[in-house]
Design a protein around this motif. Structure first.
Motif, PDB file in Angstrom:
ATOM      1  N   PRO A  89       9.866  -8.649 -14.947  1.00 34.81           N
ATOM      2  CA  PRO A  89       8.716  -9.553 -15.032  1.00 34.81           C
ATOM      3  C   PRO A  89       8.163  -9.857 -13.645  1.00 34.81           C
ATOM      4  O   PRO A  89       8.812 -10.533 -12.856  1.00 34.81           O
ATOM      5  N   PHE A  90       7.023  -9.300 -13.322  1.00 37.90           N
ATOM      6  CA  PHE A  90       6.335  -9.514 -12.051  1.00 37.90           C
ATOM      7  C   PHE A  90       7.066  -8.897 -10.858  1.00 37.90           C
ATOM      8  O   PHE A  90       6.825  -9.279  -9.724  1.00 37.90           O
ATOM      9  N   PHE A  91       7.973  -7.956 -11.092  1.00 40.38           N
ATOM     10  CA  PHE A  91       8.579  -7.256  -9.959  1.00 40.38           C
ATOM     11  C   PHE A  91       8.920  -5.831 -10.369  1.00 40.38           C
ATOM     12  O   PHE A  91       9.038  -5.497 -11.550  1.00 40.38           O
ATOM     13  N   THR A  92       9.068  -4.997  -9.340  1.00 45.51           N
ATOM     14  CA  THR A  92       9.507  -3.601  -9.515  1.00 45.51           C
ATOM     15  C   THR A  92      10.769  -3.398  -8.684  1.00 45.51           C
ATOM     16  O   THR A  92      10.765  -3.623  -7.470  1.00 45.51           O
ATOM     17  N   ALA A  93      11.859  -2.997  -9.360  1.00 43.60           N
ATOM     18  CA  ALA A  93      13.117  -2.727  -8.660  1.00 43.60           C
ATOM     19  C   ALA A  93      13.278  -1.225  -8.491  1.00 43.60           C
ATOM     20  O   ALA A  93      13.136  -0.461  -9.452  1.00 43.60           O
ATOM     21  N   ARG A  94      13.572  -0.809  -7.280  1.00 42.34           N
ATOM     22  CA  ARG A  94      13.778   0.609  -7.003  1.00 42.34           C
ATOM     23  C   ARG A  94      15.265   0.898  -6.875  1.00 42.34           C
ATOM     24  O   ARG A  94      15.968   0.263  -6.067  1.00 42.34           O
ATOM     25  N   VAL A  95      15.774   1.815  -7.684  1.00 37.30           N
ATOM     26  CA  VAL A  95      17.171   2.229  -7.634  1.00 37.30           C
ATOM     27  C   VAL A  95      17.203   3.593  -6.964  1.00 37.30           C
ATOM     28  O   VAL A  95      16.817   4.599  -7.567  1.00 37.30           O
ATOM     29  N   LEU A  96      17.633   3.632  -5.724  1.00 37.59           N
ATOM     30  CA  LEU A  96      17.632   4.880  -4.969  1.00 37.59           C
ATOM     31  C   LEU A  96      18.779   5.792  -5.414  1.00 37.59           C
ATOM     32  O   LEU A  96      19.746   5.336  -6.038  1.00 37.59           O
ATOM     33  N   PRO A  97      18.707   7.082  -5.109  1.00 35.16           N
ATOM     34  CA  PRO A  97      19.813   7.994  -5.435  1.00 35.16           C
ATOM     35  C   PRO A  97      21.121   7.476  -4.847  1.00 35.16           C
ATOM     36  O   PRO A  97      21.158   6.959  -3.724  1.00 35.16           O
TER      37      PRO A  97
ATOM     38  N   ASP B  44       0.831  -1.206   0.000  1.00 31.79           N
ATOM     39  CA  ASP B  44       0.000   0.000   0.000  1.00 31.79           C
ATOM     40  C   ASP B  44       0.867   1.259   0.000  1.00 31.79           C
ATOM     41  O   ASP B  44       0.583   2.230  -0.711  1.00 31.79           O
ATOM     42  N   VAL B  45       1.938   1.228   0.791  1.00 31.11           N
ATOM     43  CA  VAL B  45       2.832   2.389   0.880  1.00 31.11           C
ATOM     44  C   VAL B  45       3.463   2.682  -0.476  1.00 31.11           C
ATOM     45  O   VAL B  45       3.470   3.824  -0.955  1.00 31.11           O
ATOM     46  N   ASN B  46       4.006   1.666  -1.123  1.00 28.79           N
ATOM     47  CA  ASN B  46       4.687   1.875  -2.396  1.00 28.79           C
ATOM     48  C   ASN B  46       3.731   2.291  -3.507  1.00 28.79           C
ATOM     49  O   ASN B  46       4.126   2.998  -4.437  1.00 28.79           O
ATOM     50  N   LEU B  47       2.485   1.889  -3.397  1.00 27.18           N
ATOM     51  CA  LEU B  47       1.488   2.342  -4.373  1.00 27.18           C
ATOM     52  C   LEU B  47       1.274   3.845  -4.227  1.00 27.18           C
ATOM     53  O   LEU B  47       1.273   4.597  -5.218  1.00 27.18           O
ATOM     54  N   LEU B  48       1.129   4.331  -2.988  1.00 30.71           N
ATOM     55  CA  LEU B  48       0.879   5.756  -2.764  1.00 30.71           C
ATOM     56  C   LEU B  48       2.137   6.600  -2.937  1.00 30.71           C
ATOM     57  O   LEU B  48       2.048   7.776  -3.311  1.00 30.71           O
ATOM     58  N   LEU B  49       3.303   6.024  -2.689  1.00 30.92           N
ATOM     59  CA  LEU B  49       4.546   6.764  -2.947  1.00 30.92           C
ATOM     60  C   LEU B  49       4.776   6.961  -4.434  1.00 30.92           C
ATOM     61  O   LEU B  49       5.507   7.866  -4.846  1.00 30.92           O
ATOM     62  N   GLY B  50       4.159   6.120  -5.248  1.00 32.00           N
ATOM     63  CA  GLY B  50       4.355   6.196  -6.692  1.00 32.00           C
ATOM     64  C   GLY B  50       5.343   5.178  -7.226  1.00 32.00           C
ATOM     65  O   GLY B  50       5.614   5.136  -8.435  1.00 32.00           O
ATOM     66  N   VAL B  51       5.904   4.338  -6.356  1.00 27.87           N
ATOM     67  CA  VAL B  51       6.856   3.311  -6.789  1.00 27.87           C
ATOM     68  C   VAL B  51       6.134   2.244  -7.627  1.00 27.87           C
ATOM     69  O   VAL B  51       6.651   1.788  -8.652  1.00 27.87           O
ATOM     70  N   LEU B  52       4.954   1.857  -7.196  1.00 22.81           N
ATOM     71  CA  LEU B  52       4.148   0.884  -7.938  1.00 22.81           C
ATOM     72  C   LEU B  52       3.131   1.605  -8.808  1.00 22.81           C
ATOM     73  O   LEU B  52       2.611   2.656  -8.425  1.00 22.81           O
ATOM     74  N   ASP B  53       2.853   1.020  -9.953  1.00 22.85           N
ATOM     75  CA  ASP B  53       1.812   1.528 -10.842  1.00 22.85           C
ATOM     76  C   ASP B  53       0.583   0.644 -10.684  1.00 22.85           C
ATOM     77  O   ASP B  53       0.680  -0.588 -10.797  1.00 22.85           O
ATOM     78  N   ALA B  54      -0.548   1.258 -10.406  1.00 28.20           N
ATOM     79  CA  ALA B  54      -1.768   0.493 -10.145  1.00 28.20           C
ATOM     80  C   ALA B  54      -2.157  -0.408 -11.314  1.00 28.20           C
ATOM     81  O   ALA B  54      -2.770  -1.464 -11.119  1.00 28.20           O
ATOM     82  N   ASP B  55      -1.786  -0.027 -12.521  1.00 26.33           N
ATOM     83  CA  ASP B  55      -2.221  -0.767 -13.708  1.00 26.33           C
ATOM     84  C   ASP B  55      -1.233  -1.818 -14.192  1.00 26.33           C
ATOM     85  O   ASP B  55      -1.565  -2.632 -15.060  1.00 26.33           O
ATOM     86  N   THR B  56      -0.011  -1.818 -13.671  1.00 25.38           N
ATOM     87  CA  THR B  56       0.997  -2.756 -14.175  1.00 25.38           C
ATOM     88  C   THR B  56       1.400  -3.801 -13.133  1.00 25.38           C
ATOM     89  O   THR B  56       2.288  -4.612 -13.393  1.00 25.38           O
ATOM     90  N   TYR B  57       0.762  -3.817 -11.978  1.00 20.58           N
ATOM     91  CA  TYR B  57       1.107  -4.774 -10.929  1.00 20.58           C
ATOM     92  C   TYR B  57       0.882  -6.200 -11.436  1.00 20.58           C
ATOM     93  O   TYR B  57      -0.112  -6.481 -12.111  1.00 20.58           O
TER      94      TYR B  57
END
Length: 637
Positions: A611-619, A357-370
């Motif tokens: 594929p089926f995951f989102t990787a976050r690359v921080l600054p 839920d947090v990553n969805l609202l932060l914008g890390v996850l896209d509601a349509d591509t999960y």
């Protein structure tokens, strides 16, 4: 038939990975806790559509040599204490004291056994022992025992009790009760380990039996002749009827470790810490020198057992772990919302906040591509739950709550593996939530290199590909003589031949590894050495046993090694507005891994959709795509 299907059944999602001898095809599906066979077959149908262009479950099953299955059901059953009451009938007068030495043992003993332990006097006259056996078993059942562990001081003593019990409680009668004899399950002469193994196995057995035989029955509806194989925590597989329930415990993480070892070999890494974040837990293990770290005598929930186990530690932090406020601070886990109701954004009625839920609202996850667009997330539900359960109790804005919840999650994940890190450690991050949290958790732990495999979302299932069909036996040598060892050797060889024949393999086509194990009276190991028939086994005053591992090899993939590739800037597929602070939102480039080529590079902040995951690359982090299509991230600070 050369196709192999690997399935890793988790608490929230079930992963399916198919190896056809040339490459992998994989998918994910929501776990259906009410009927686990439903998600199993839904996943097989879904992956068949990826393979053939349209769903054809029967075609895939008929092309498959084996289905290897790993499940968290045993793990979950023990966590939830969902199993039968266990009774113990023993001739060992100090057994209860030996089983309750530590706080962890006391808690588990009270929950699984309680007051259902009764002692016999083996030196009493035979007629008295026979009368007492009947009385004690009846008393155990009156106390609620649904299964009874019989523990004697020797195999011979247990055999005498078995003779009485079979005569007085014949198996064909409704009044019979399942009995397990401790020396049958393990040849371990250390009483507490051996009996604990039996207690845990008896507790897990009904849960595993019901589900696995149910899955087998459904397979037969497709006229599948090859048996379902159970993947075990020793890294091998066997058919359901030949599997020990205890060896299914924590089998999924062993698949992840085997895959991590394959990565270490392909990338030439000396030390790799596995971080597998699923829906409920973060599983951590170590691969040193390209080998899985294994405990010679394993432990479950802090309780010693007789079998070797991979050294995996689990922490209650996952993609579905509840993030809440307790005593004015943010907590993460160990409670999980699982697949049902799941995170609030799943829309299944969840009313507790999670990192999803947090990553969805932060914008890390896209509601349509999960989940590759197969599942749409509901941001409004996440917003309502986080506002009510975190922001308002802390008296802060929703935006501030999101940032603080993310940081608390990073710290909780980091704490799960920080004690395993040294200067030469690479973090292998996988599981559905692993890539999303890898850089955020790595830096506090002192890790400067992260490896995210392209198959990260299903990597434990893929790791099962690096396994064979096999059996492991350990039997004590009755006397410290060469003749006794030779007799034990021959008995084990005959037993292995029968078992492997039932698995569908001739013993002559298998590899056999023999070991002589010598232990002191306290269970500490003194010697572990290769053994050949006729070798000396004279160790008076110590306990000696033979261990036989028989393996029928299956085809295994070769991972592409990490070869130098000319670097080039990674193409950008789009952008995403990602909140980095309560008062700041950054426009972050989004890269799609399937659209990148080996050698493509970039720097954070960035998002890589795999594929089926989102990787976050921080600054402060860079990424590159390897020759195998995996991601390597380096800390530039």
């Amino acid at each position: 038939m050369s196709t192999l299907i690997n399935i890793d059944n988790g608490g929230t999602l079930t992963d399916i990975c198919v190896w056809d001898g040339a490459g992998f095809t994989f998918t994910k599906t929501l776990t259906t806790p009410h009927d686990l066979s439903e998600c199993l077959f839904a996943g097989i149908e879904k992956v068949s559509a990826s393979l053939y262009g349209e769903a054809d479950t029967e075609r895939l099953l008929h092309a498959t040599q084996h289905i290897r299955y790993s499940t968290t059901q045993g793990t979950n059953a023990l966590v939830e204490r969902r199993g039968p009451m266990i009774g113990i009938l023993t001739t060992l007068p100090e057994l209860e004291i030996a089983l309750r030495k530590t706080e962890a043992e006391q808690v588990l003993f009270d929950d699984l056994v309680g007051d259902r332990i009764l002692t016999l006097d083996p030196d009493a006259p035979a007629e008295e022992v026979e009368f007492e056996v009947v009385q004690q078993v009846n008393r155990l059942t009156t106390l609620g025992a649904a299964r009874v562990v019989v523990a004697g001081s020797s195999p011979e003593e247990e055999q005498r009790l078995r003779t009485v019990l079979l005569r007085k409680f014949p198996r064909h009668l409704l009044g019979s009760i399942p009995l397990i004899y401790s020396w049958d399950l393990a040849g371990d002469r250390e009483d507490a380990r051996r009996v604990w193994s039996c207690i845990l196995n008896s507790f897990l057995h009904p849960t595993m039996e019901r589900f696995l035989y149910g899955a087998e029955r459904r397979l037969k509806e497709y006229r599948v002749s090859n048996p379902l194989l159970v993947y075990r925590n020793d890294g091998a597989s066997s058919r359901v009827a030949k599997s020990v329930a205890l060896k299914t415990y924590s089998s999924g993480p062993r698949g992840g470790l085997e895959g991590t070892a394959a990565l270490a070999r392909a990338y030439g890494l000396s030390r790799v810490v596995m971080m597998d974040i699923g829906g409920t837990t973060t599983d951590v293990g170590v691969v040193e020198g390209e080998r899985v770290d294994v405990q010679e005598r394993g432990a479950i929930k802090g309780v010693p057992i007789s079998y070797p186990m991979s050294n995996v530690h689990s922490r209650g932090v996952g993609g579905s772990s509840v993030i809440a406020v307790e005593d004015g601070r943010i907590t993460v886990g160990p409670q999980s919302v699982g697949a049902a109701p799941g995170p609030a954004c799943f829309g299944f009625g969840g009313k507790q906040a999670t990192i999803t839920d947090v990553n969805l609202l932060l914008g890390v996850l896209d509601a349509d591509t999960y989940l590759d667009g197969t599942f749409r997330l509901d941001a409004a539900r996440s917003r309502a739950v986080i506002t009510e359960s975190v922001a308002e109790p802390l008296g802060i804005s929703l935006e501030e709550a999101l940032v603080r919840m993310e940081q608390a999650y990073f710290e909780a994940v980091s704490a799960a593996f920080a004690d395993q890190v040294d200067d030469d450690t690479t973090l292998a991050a996988f599981g559905g939530a692993g890539p999303m949290s890898a850089t955020g958790a790595a830096r506090p732990a002192g890790v400067r290199k992260v490896l995210i495999p392209r198959s990260a979302a299903v990597f434990s299932a893929l790791g099962i590909s690096f396994s064979d069909v096999g059996k492991t036996y350990e039997v004590g040598i009755s006397e410290p003589t060469t003749a006794s060892a030779t007799a034990t050797y021959r008995d084990l060889l005959a037993r292995a031949g029968r078992d492997m024949f039932q698995e569908g393999y001739a013993l002559a086509d298998c590899t056999a590894d023999w070991e002589l194990i010598v232990e002191d009276v306290d269970g500490s190991q003194l010697l572990r050495a290769p053994y050949v028939e006729g070798s000396p086994a004279d160790h008076p005053g110590h306990f000696a046993s033979l261990r036989l591992t028989v393996t029928a090899p299956l085809s295994q993939p070769d991972l592409v090694p990490d070869e130098p590739v000319a670097p080039a800037a990674a193409p950008v597929a789009g952008t995403r507005e990602v909140r980095s602070a309560a008062d700041r939102v950054d426009t972050v480039p989004v890269h799609v891994l399937d659209q990148l080529s080996p050698g493509h590079t970039g720097e954070g902040p960035a998002i890589v959709e795999g594929p089926f995951f989102t990787a976050r690359v921080l600054p402060g982090w860079s990424f590159r795509v390897t020759a195998a299509g995996d991601l390597v991230l380096d800390d530039l600070s």
